[in-house]
Design an enzyme around this catalytic site. Structure first.
Site, PDB file in Angstrom:
ATOM      1  N   GLU A  24       0.858  -1.181   0.000  1.00 37.29           N
ATOM      2  CA  GLU A  24       0.000   0.000   0.000  1.00 37.29           C
ATOM      3  C   GLU A  24       0.896   1.233   0.000  1.00 37.29           C
ATOM      4  O   GLU A  24       1.735   1.396   0.890  1.00 37.29           O
ATOM      5  CB  GLU A  24      -0.913   0.009   1.226  1.00 37.29           C
ATOM      6  CG  GLU A  24      -1.905  -1.133   1.219  1.00 37.29           C
ATOM      7  CD  GLU A  24      -2.728  -1.196   2.493  1.00 37.29           C
ATOM      8  OE1 GLU A  24      -2.467  -0.415   3.438  1.00 37.29           O
ATOM      9  OE2 GLU A  24      -3.636  -2.036   2.545  1.00 37.29           O
ATOM     10  N   ARG A  50      -5.418  20.013  14.392  1.00 42.91           N
ATOM     11  CA  ARG A  50      -5.160  19.031  13.339  1.00 42.91           C
ATOM     12  C   ARG A  50      -6.169  17.902  13.520  1.00 42.91           C
ATOM     13  O   ARG A  50      -6.054  17.076  14.421  1.00 42.91           O
ATOM     14  CB  ARG A  50      -3.715  18.501  13.415  1.00 42.91           C
ATOM     15  CG  ARG A  50      -2.680  19.529  13.043  1.00 42.91           C
ATOM     16  CD  ARG A  50      -2.846  19.963  11.602  1.00 42.91           C
ATOM     17  NE  ARG A  50      -1.658  20.663  11.123  1.00 42.91           N
ATOM     18  CZ  ARG A  50      -1.534  21.113   9.902  1.00 42.91           C
ATOM     19  NH1 ARG A  50      -2.526  20.964   9.034  1.00 42.91           N
ATOM     20  NH2 ARG A  50      -0.441  21.748   9.533  1.00 42.91           N
ATOM     21  N   ALA A  62       3.942  25.808   7.565  1.00 48.61           N
ATOM     22  CA  ALA A  62       4.134  24.742   6.590  1.00 48.61           C
ATOM     23  C   ALA A  62       2.923  24.634   5.682  1.00 48.61           C
ATOM     24  O   ALA A  62       1.854  25.150   5.988  1.00 48.61           O
ATOM     25  CB  ALA A  62       4.362  23.409   7.308  1.00 48.61           C
ATOM     26  N   GLU A  78       3.458  30.258   1.855  1.00 50.11           N
ATOM     27  CA  GLU A  78       2.954  29.763   3.142  1.00 50.11           C
ATOM     28  C   GLU A  78       3.292  30.722   4.284  1.00 50.11           C
ATOM     29  O   GLU A  78       2.466  30.968   5.157  1.00 50.11           O
ATOM     30  CB  GLU A  78       3.498  28.363   3.439  1.00 50.11           C
ATOM     31  CG  GLU A  78       2.866  27.273   2.623  1.00 50.11           C
ATOM     32  CD  GLU A  78       1.391  27.041   2.930  1.00 50.11           C
ATOM     33  OE1 GLU A  78       0.909  27.410   4.026  1.00 50.11           O
ATOM     34  OE2 GLU A  78       0.705  26.476   2.058  1.00 50.11           O
ATOM     35  N   GLU A  82       0.414  32.394   6.516  1.00 46.99           N
ATOM     36  CA  GLU A  82       0.270  32.003   7.917  1.00 46.99           C
ATOM     37  C   GLU A  82       0.791  33.035   8.900  1.00 46.99           C
ATOM     38  O   GLU A  82       0.288  33.120  10.017  1.00 46.99           O
ATOM     39  CB  GLU A  82       0.945  30.649   8.158  1.00 46.99           C
ATOM     40  CG  GLU A  82       0.243  29.526   7.414  1.00 46.99           C
ATOM     41  CD  GLU A  82       0.756  28.143   7.758  1.00 46.99           C
ATOM     42  OE1 GLU A  82       1.678  28.014   8.592  1.00 46.99           O
ATOM     43  OE2 GLU A  82       0.227  27.182   7.178  1.00 46.99           O
ATOM     44  N   PRO A  99       8.799   7.259   4.383  1.00 46.03           N
ATOM     45  CA  PRO A  99       9.062   6.531   3.143  1.00 46.03           C
ATOM     46  C   PRO A  99       8.651   5.064   3.129  1.00 46.03           C
ATOM     47  O   PRO A  99       8.684   4.437   2.077  1.00 46.03           O
ATOM     48  CB  PRO A  99      10.576   6.670   2.963  1.00 46.03           C
ATOM     49  CG  PRO A  99      11.109   6.902   4.329  1.00 46.03           C
ATOM     50  CD  PRO A  99      10.037   7.666   5.054  1.00 46.03           C
ATOM     51  N   GLU A 123      -9.083  29.359   3.740  1.00 45.94           N
ATOM     52  CA  GLU A 123     -10.381  29.501   4.403  1.00 45.94           C
ATOM     53  C   GLU A 123     -10.568  28.545   5.569  1.00 45.94           C
ATOM     54  O   GLU A 123     -11.243  28.877   6.537  1.00 45.94           O
ATOM     55  CB  GLU A 123     -11.508  29.301   3.383  1.00 45.94           C
ATOM     56  CG  GLU A 123     -11.625  30.437   2.392  1.00 45.94           C
ATOM     57  CD  GLU A 123     -12.771  30.225   1.410  1.00 45.94           C
ATOM     58  OE1 GLU A 123     -13.677  29.412   1.700  1.00 45.94           O
ATOM     59  OE2 GLU A 123     -12.752  30.884   0.371  1.00 45.94           O
ATOM     60  N   GLU A 125      -8.271  27.461   7.626  1.00 49.06           N
ATOM     61  CA  GLU A 125      -7.213  27.569   8.642  1.00 49.06           C
ATOM     62  C   GLU A 125      -7.581  28.578   9.720  1.00 49.06           C
ATOM     63  O   GLU A 125      -7.961  29.702   9.431  1.00 49.06           O
ATOM     64  CB  GLU A 125      -5.885  28.025   8.003  1.00 49.06           C
ATOM     65  CG  GLU A 125      -5.158  26.939   7.287  1.00 49.06           C
ATOM     66  CD  GLU A 125      -3.791  27.392   6.803  1.00 49.06           C
ATOM     67  OE1 GLU A 125      -2.880  26.559   6.809  1.00 49.06           O
ATOM     68  OE2 GLU A 125      -3.626  28.560   6.396  1.00 49.06           O
TER      69      GLU A 125
END
Length: 168
Positions: A24, A50, A62, A78, A82, A99, A123, A125
């Site tokens: 996957e 988050r 970020a 960014e 921010e 990875p 919008e 954030e």
């Protein structure tokens, strides 16, 4: 490393593939993070919710690299969105976020020669700007009083090493 690839899911920012019927793999847009230090030797962080982890985090500014953008252009955008800042960007490092299953590459920049320059925030954030000593960030992430990201750890480690070299 070739074989049969089956797209299992196609979303806005991720695609899930099944390679050779067993691996996957998440295809994810590359991203940037920015280290900013002020004159008090504190690093700029954004506090935000988050939803993926159900927690408030403190993170170096970020975001994702948009189609057609270079990593440096994305870092500048960014930071403007921010924190209302722009500056000269220097690439500190880049790495794969995870990875073992994901191809997202993260570029970490340092911004210097800062100047005010604001772009509208996304919008969705809601962020709060926080300034904190890099060692305090690392300590909080280690003892669990802060929740952050790999890019934040990386930026804080670069900041503490820079401050140690320059007597900060």
């Amino acid at each position: 490393m070739s074989g049969k690839t089956q797209v299992v899911y196609q979303g806005r920012i991720v695609q899930l593939e099944l390679l050779d019927g067993k691996w996957e793999v998440v295809r994810h847009a590359d991203a940037v993070a920015i280290l900013v230090l002020n004159e008090r030797k504190e690093m700029l962080l954004v506090r935000q919710e988050r939803r993926a982890i159900g927690a408030m985090t403190v993170e170096a500014p970020a975001g994702l690299i948009d189609d057609g953008e270079t990593p440096e252009q994305a870092a500048r955008r960014e930071l403007q969105e921010e924190a209302g800042l722009d500056g000269d960007m220097t690439l500190l490092t880049r790495f794969y976020s995870s990875p073992g299953f994901c191809d997202e590459q993260l570029y970490v920049f340092e911004a210097r020669n800062l100047r005010e320059s604001r772009l509208p925030q996304d919008e969705d954030e809601e962020i709060e700007i926080v300034w904190m000593a890099p060692q305090k960030v690392l300590d909080g992430l280690r003892d669990g009083t802060l929740v952050g990201s790999a890019s934040t750890v990386t930026a804080a480690l670069y900041a503490t090493a820079h401050l140690a070299r320059t007597g900060g």
